[in-house]
Design an enzyme around this catalytic site. Structure first.
Site, PDB file in Angstrom:
ATOM      1  N   GLY A   1       0.828  -1.190   0.000  1.00 10.15           N
ATOM      2  CA  GLY A   1       0.000   0.000   0.000  1.00 10.15           C
ATOM      3  C   GLY A   1       0.864   1.241   0.000  1.00 10.15           C
ATOM      4  O   GLY A   1       2.052   1.181   0.316  1.00 10.15           O
TER       5      GLY A   1
ATOM      6  N   CYS B   1       5.429  -5.977   1.718  1.00  7.38           N
ATOM      7  CA  CYS B   1       5.696  -4.548   1.593  1.00  7.38           C
ATOM      8  C   CYS B   1       5.032  -3.777   2.743  1.00  7.38           C
ATOM      9  O   CYS B   1       5.458  -3.900   3.884  1.00  7.38           O
ATOM     10  CB  CYS B   1       5.266  -4.053   0.214  1.00  7.38           C
ATOM     11  SG  CYS B   1       5.936  -2.437  -0.220  1.00  7.38           S
ATOM     12  N   TYR B   2       3.985  -2.994   2.492  1.00  3.81           N
ATOM     13  CA  TYR B   2       3.301  -2.293   3.574  1.00  3.81           C
ATOM     14  C   TYR B   2       2.788  -3.288   4.618  1.00  3.81           C
ATOM     15  O   TYR B   2       2.837  -3.008   5.821  1.00  3.81           O
ATOM     16  CB  TYR B   2       2.135  -1.471   3.021  1.00  3.81           C
ATOM     17  CG  TYR B   2       1.361  -0.712   4.081  1.00  3.81           C
ATOM     18  CD1 TYR B   2       1.768   0.554   4.480  1.00  3.81           C
ATOM     19  CD2 TYR B   2       0.236  -1.264   4.682  1.00  3.81           C
ATOM     20  CE1 TYR B   2       1.068   1.254   5.459  1.00  3.81           C
ATOM     21  CE2 TYR B   2      -0.469  -0.582   5.659  1.00  3.81           C
ATOM     22  CZ  TYR B   2      -0.052   0.681   6.048  1.00  3.81           C
ATOM     23  OH  TYR B   2      -0.749   1.362   7.028  1.00  3.81           O
TER      24      TYR B   2
ATOM     25  N   HIS C   1       8.287  -7.861  -3.377  1.00  3.16           N
ATOM     26  CA  HIS C   1       7.012  -8.333  -3.924  1.00  3.16           C
ATOM     27  C   HIS C   1       7.196  -9.702  -4.586  1.00  3.16           C
ATOM     28  O   HIS C   1       7.617  -9.782  -5.743  1.00  3.16           O
ATOM     29  CB  HIS C   1       6.473  -7.327  -4.941  1.00  3.16           C
ATOM     30  CG  HIS C   1       5.987  -6.061  -4.319  1.00  3.16           C
ATOM     31  ND1 HIS C   1       4.696  -5.906  -3.867  1.00  3.16           N
ATOM     32  CD2 HIS C   1       6.636  -4.897  -4.039  1.00  3.16           C
ATOM     33  CE1 HIS C   1       4.558  -4.690  -3.352  1.00  3.16           C
ATOM     34  NE2 HIS C   1       5.726  -4.063  -3.444  1.00  3.16           N
TER      35      HIS C   1
ATOM     36  N   GLU D   1       4.926 -11.587  -5.683  1.00  6.14           N
ATOM     37  CA  GLU D   1       3.842 -11.858  -6.634  1.00  6.14           C
ATOM     38  C   GLU D   1       4.164 -11.410  -8.051  1.00  6.14           C
ATOM     39  O   GLU D   1       3.453 -11.803  -8.984  1.00  6.14           O
ATOM     40  CB  GLU D   1       2.543 -11.205  -6.157  1.00  6.14           C
ATOM     41  CG  GLU D   1       2.497  -9.689  -6.233  1.00  6.14           C
ATOM     42  CD  GLU D   1       3.075  -8.981  -5.017  1.00  6.14           C
ATOM     43  OE1 GLU D   1       2.765  -7.795  -4.820  1.00  6.14           O
ATOM     44  OE2 GLU D   1       3.848  -9.610  -4.271  1.00  6.14           O
TER      45      GLU D   1
ATOM     46  N   VAL E   1     -15.932 -14.315 -24.563  1.00  2.00           N
ATOM     47  CA  VAL E   1     -15.588 -15.386 -23.625  1.00  2.00           C
ATOM     48  C   VAL E   1     -16.547 -15.433 -22.450  1.00  2.00           C
ATOM     49  O   VAL E   1     -17.086 -16.496 -22.114  1.00  2.00           O
ATOM     50  CB  VAL E   1     -14.140 -15.206 -23.124  1.00  2.00           C
ATOM     51  CG1 VAL E   1     -13.806 -16.262 -22.071  1.00  2.00           C
ATOM     52  CG2 VAL E   1     -13.158 -15.290 -24.275  1.00  2.00           C
ATOM     53  N   ASP E   2     -16.779 -14.300 -21.799  1.00  4.24           N
ATOM     54  CA  ASP E   2     -17.553 -14.299 -20.556  1.00  4.24           C
ATOM     55  C   ASP E   2     -18.973 -14.825 -20.753  1.00  4.24           C
ATOM     56  O   ASP E   2     -19.420 -15.734 -20.042  1.00  4.24           O
ATOM     57  CB  ASP E   2     -17.607 -12.882 -19.964  1.00  4.24           C
ATOM     58  CG  ASP E   2     -16.233 -12.328 -19.654  1.00  4.24           C
ATOM     59  OD1 ASP E   2     -15.283 -13.132 -19.547  1.00  4.24           O
ATOM     60  OD2 ASP E   2     -16.098 -11.105 -19.536  1.00  4.24           O
ATOM     61  N   SER E   3     -19.692 -14.243 -21.714  1.00  6.21           N
ATOM     62  CA  SER E   3     -21.087 -14.650 -21.902  1.00  6.21           C
ATOM     63  C   SER E   3     -21.179 -16.091 -22.406  1.00  6.21           C
ATOM     64  O   SER E   3     -22.124 -16.814 -22.063  1.00  6.21           O
ATOM     65  CB  SER E   3     -21.798 -13.701 -22.869  1.00  6.21           C
ATOM     66  OG  SER E   3     -21.211 -13.733 -24.159  1.00  6.21           O
TER      67      SER E   3
ATOM     68  N   LYS F   1     -10.408 -13.200 -15.147  1.00  9.73           N
ATOM     69  CA  LYS F   1     -10.559 -13.438 -16.580  1.00  9.73           C
ATOM     70  C   LYS F   1      -9.802 -14.678 -17.044  1.00  9.73           C
ATOM     71  O   LYS F   1     -10.323 -15.475 -17.828  1.00  9.73           O
ATOM     72  CB  LYS F   1     -10.051 -12.218 -17.357  1.00  9.73           C
ATOM     73  CG  LYS F   1     -10.316 -12.274 -18.850  1.00  9.73           C
ATOM     74  CD  LYS F   1     -11.774 -11.962 -19.156  1.00  9.73           C
ATOM     75  CE  LYS F   1     -12.018 -11.800 -20.640  1.00  9.73           C
ATOM     76  NZ  LYS F   1     -13.385 -11.348 -20.946  1.00  9.73           N
TER      77      LYS F   1
END
Length: 519
Positions: free
Chosen positions: A62, A89-90, A178, A180, A235-237, A375
C-alpha cells in the site's frame, strides 16, 4: 460498509487490501497455486474473518506509511489468532508496527530490482537456491529497521536490513519485496512454501472442482425455473451460457442481438458456435438496420454508447418477452467487477454491453456464476467445458462494437469498409503468429482524408489506424513491436483491397497516457 465474508466450503486464503497496486495479482498467484483466494478491504470486521476460518491471511502492500495518522491498519487480533500471516511490503511494515518493531523512513528508497541475501534456507526459503544473491522487486520508501521481539531476520538487501522476517512458531512472516510479480523469479516458490508448508493448504482449487461447484450452485439457485442469457460470442457470456446449460439444459435460452457493428462474419460465427457446436438454444436477432438508423449523424462517442446500450436493452427486453415466463437472467459479472464495487455485492448490474442493467420491470433474478473468477480463470473454465479454443483465445471486443472504432459519424458503408480492413489485419497477424502474442489488435477508421495515388489517378481517401498492444491486466499496455514486414503486408493489402482507404498508420502510444480503444 464492511463486506460479508462468506464461509466457503473449500479452503480459503484472504488478501487484506491496504491499497496495493498488486493486490489482484497476489490473489491470482495464490489461485494459480491451486488455493482459493479472495480480496477483502483492510478494515473488514475481524470476527467475520475468523468465523470463515481461512487457512491463511496475506497483508498486501500500500502507499501509506504505518506511522502516519489514520494510516490503514487491521485488527491486531488477527495476528494473535493463530492463523498464518504473510505481510508483503506495507503489510510487512504493518505487522512490524503492530507487534512492537520499528519502521522508519528509508535513508535510501528502493524502487525496482534489488539483490536479496537470504540468511536461512528453511521456511519461506526452503528449496530456493540462496547460494547467490536473489533478484527481487522492491517498491518502498519506508523500511523495517528493527523486527518485533521473537522475529528472526531471514533476508536483507544492501539498503534494507530486514527484507524478510519470520516468527516460525507463530507462523507470522513478512517480506519487504514483492513475490507476486514476475520480476521476483523465486516469488512463486516463496508463496508456495508459505501456502503449503506454513499454512498447510491442500490446493483443492482446480478447474474441475470449480465447474462442478458452479453447476451445483446454479441448479440449487434456479430449481425448476427458466433462465435467459444475453450472449455476444465473447468469452464471458459464452462460458456463462455453457455453465448454465450444463446445469439446467433446455430451460436456458440465449439471446444474441446483432447490432450490425460486429467484426466481419462474426454474427454467423456466433450462431454456428451456439447451435452446432454447443447445441444451446439461441434466439438470434438481426437489428443492424435499427441500430444504424438510431446512430445516423451521431458523432459524440458517449452518445454512441448510450444509444447502443439503450437500444440493446429495448431489443433484449422485446425478445425476452416473447419467451413466456422467465425467472432468471444469467450474466458474466467477473471477480474484478465485484472488487471494484467495494464489497462482495456488485453495485451495478452489468448487461451484455455493460450499460447499467435491464429494466426493473423485467423482475429477473440474477445468476452470476463467474462472480468469483478472474478473466484467466474464465478462459480455463471455457476450455474445460469444451468450448472452441479460437473462441476462448479471442481478443476482447467492446460492447458497442465497431461504433467506438469508427471515429465520427457511422454509416453502413464505413462499417463495411472497417470490417474488411480489420479482417485483413487480423488475418495477417494470425498468419505471422502474432495473434497470441498480442492482447488486442484491431483497425480504427478515422475521418481523416489524405491525398494518394492509385494507378495514374489522384485519390482522396480515408486513413486506417492499426492498433496492437501487449498487456497483462489491461490497466497499462504497451504497443506491440510487430515486425516491419508484417506491417508492410497489412498496409499493402488494406490499401489495395479495401476501396476508400489509401493510408495506413500504426499507433505506438502506450496506456497511459492513451487508452487501448480510440473512443
Amino acid at each position: 460498509m464492511t463486506p460479508k465474508v462468506k464461509a466457503a466450503p473449500r479452503e480459503i486464503v484472504y488478501v487484506l487490501d491496504f491499497g496495493a497496486q498488486y493486490g489482484r495479482l497476489i490473489a491470482r498467484r495464490v489461485r494459480d497455486l491451486g488455493v482459493y483466494c479472495e480480496i477483502l478491504p483492510f478494515d473488514t470486521d475481524p470476527e467475520r474473518i475468523l468465523k470463515a476460518r481461512p487457512k491463511a491471511l496475506i497483508f498486501s502492500g500500500g502507499p501509506a506509511s504505518v506511522y502516519e495518522e489514520e494510516a490503514p491498519a487491521c485488527a491486531e487480533a488477527l495476528l494473535a489468532s493463530g492463523i498464518p500471516v504473510l505481510g508483503i511490503c506495507y503489510g510487512h511494515q504493518l505487522m512490524t508496527h503492530l507487534l512492537g518493531g520499528t519502521v522508519s523512513p528509508g535513508q535510501t528508497k528502493e524502487y525496482g530490482l534489488a539483490q536479496l541475501t537470504a540468511n536461512r534456507v528453511d521456511g519461506l526459503f526452503a528449496g530456493i537456491d540462496t547460494s547467490a544473491a536473489l533478484p527481487c522487486w522492491m517498491s518502498h520508501g519506508d523500511a523495517v529497521t528493527a523486527p518485533p521481539e521473537g522475529f528472526d531476520v531471514l533476508a536483507s538487501t544492501p539498503t534494507t536490513p530486514v527484507a524478510a522476517m519470520g516468527r516460525t512458531e507463530a507462523r507470522l512472516y513478512g517480506v519487504q519485496f514483492h513475490p507476486e510479480v514476475s520480476h521476483t523469479p523465486f516469488g512463486m516458490d516463496l508463496l508456495k512454501n508459505f501456502l503449503f508448508d506454513v499454512a498447510e493448504c491442500e490446493g483443492d482449487w482446480t478447474m474441475e472442482s470449480i465447474i462442478e461447484e458452479k453447476v451445483g450452485a446454479i441448479r440449487q439457485q434456479v430449481g425448476e425455473g427458466r433462465v435467459v442469457c444475453a450472449v455476444s460470442g465473447g468469452v464471458d457470456s459464452t462460458v456463462v451460457a455453457a455453465l448454465v446449460h450444463r446445469a439446467i439444459g433446455e430451460r436456458l435460452t440465449c439471446i444474441f442481438v446483432d447490432h450490425g457493428l460486429l467484426r466481419k462474419d462474426e454474427g454467423v460465427q456466433v450462431q454456428e458456435t451456439f447451435r452446432k457446436h454447443l447445441e444451446i438454444p439461441l434466439v438470434a436477432v438481426d437489428a443492424s438496420e435499427r441500430f444504424l438508423g438510431r446512430l445516423a449523424d451521431v458523432t459524440d462517442p458517449e452518445e454512441k454508447r448510450k444509444i447502443i446500450g439503450g437500444e440493446f436493452i429495448a431489443v433484449f427486453e422485446e425478445e425476452a418477452g416473447k419467451l413466456g415466463e422467465v425467472d432468471y437472467l444469467a450474466q458474466g459479472t467477473l471477480y474484478p467487477d465485484v472488487i471494484e464495487s467495494g464489497s462482495n455485492v456488485a453495485a451495478t448490474i452489468k448487461t451484455h454491453h455493460n450499460v447499467g442493467g435491464l429494466p426493473e420491470r423485467m423482475n429477473l433474478q440474477l445468476v452470476e456464476p463467474l462472480r468469483d473468477l478472474f478473466k484467466d480463470e474464465v478462459r480455463r473454465a471455457g476450455l474445460e467445458l469444451g468450448l472452441p479454443e479460437e473462441m476462448i483465445g479471442r481478443h476482447p471486443f467492446p460492447g458497442p462494437g465497431l461504433a467506438v472504432r469508427l471515429l465520427g459519424e457511422i454509416t453502413a458503408e464505413d462499417v463495411s469498409t472497417l470490417q474488411e480492413a480489420d479482417a485483413i489485419a487480423l488475418e495477417e497477424i494470425r498468419a505471422a503468429g502474432w495473434y497470441e502474442r498480442t492482447a488486442q489488435a484491431f483497425v480504427v477508421l478515422a475521418p481523416i482524408r489524405s491525398v494518394g495515388v492509385v494507378g495514374d489517378y489522384r485519390v482522396y481517401g480515408k486513413t486506417a489506424i492499426l492498433r496492437a498492444v501487449t498487456t497483462d491486466d489491461f490497466m497499462t499496455a504497451d504497443w506491440a513491436r510487430l515486425p516491419d514486414d508484417l506491417l508492410q503486408r497489412i498496409a499493402s493489402r488494406i490499401v489495395n483491397e479495401v476501396p476508400g482507404i489509401n493510408r495506413v498508420v500504426y499507433d505506438i502510444t502506450q496506456k497511459p497516457p492513451a487508452t487501448i480503444e480510440w473512443e
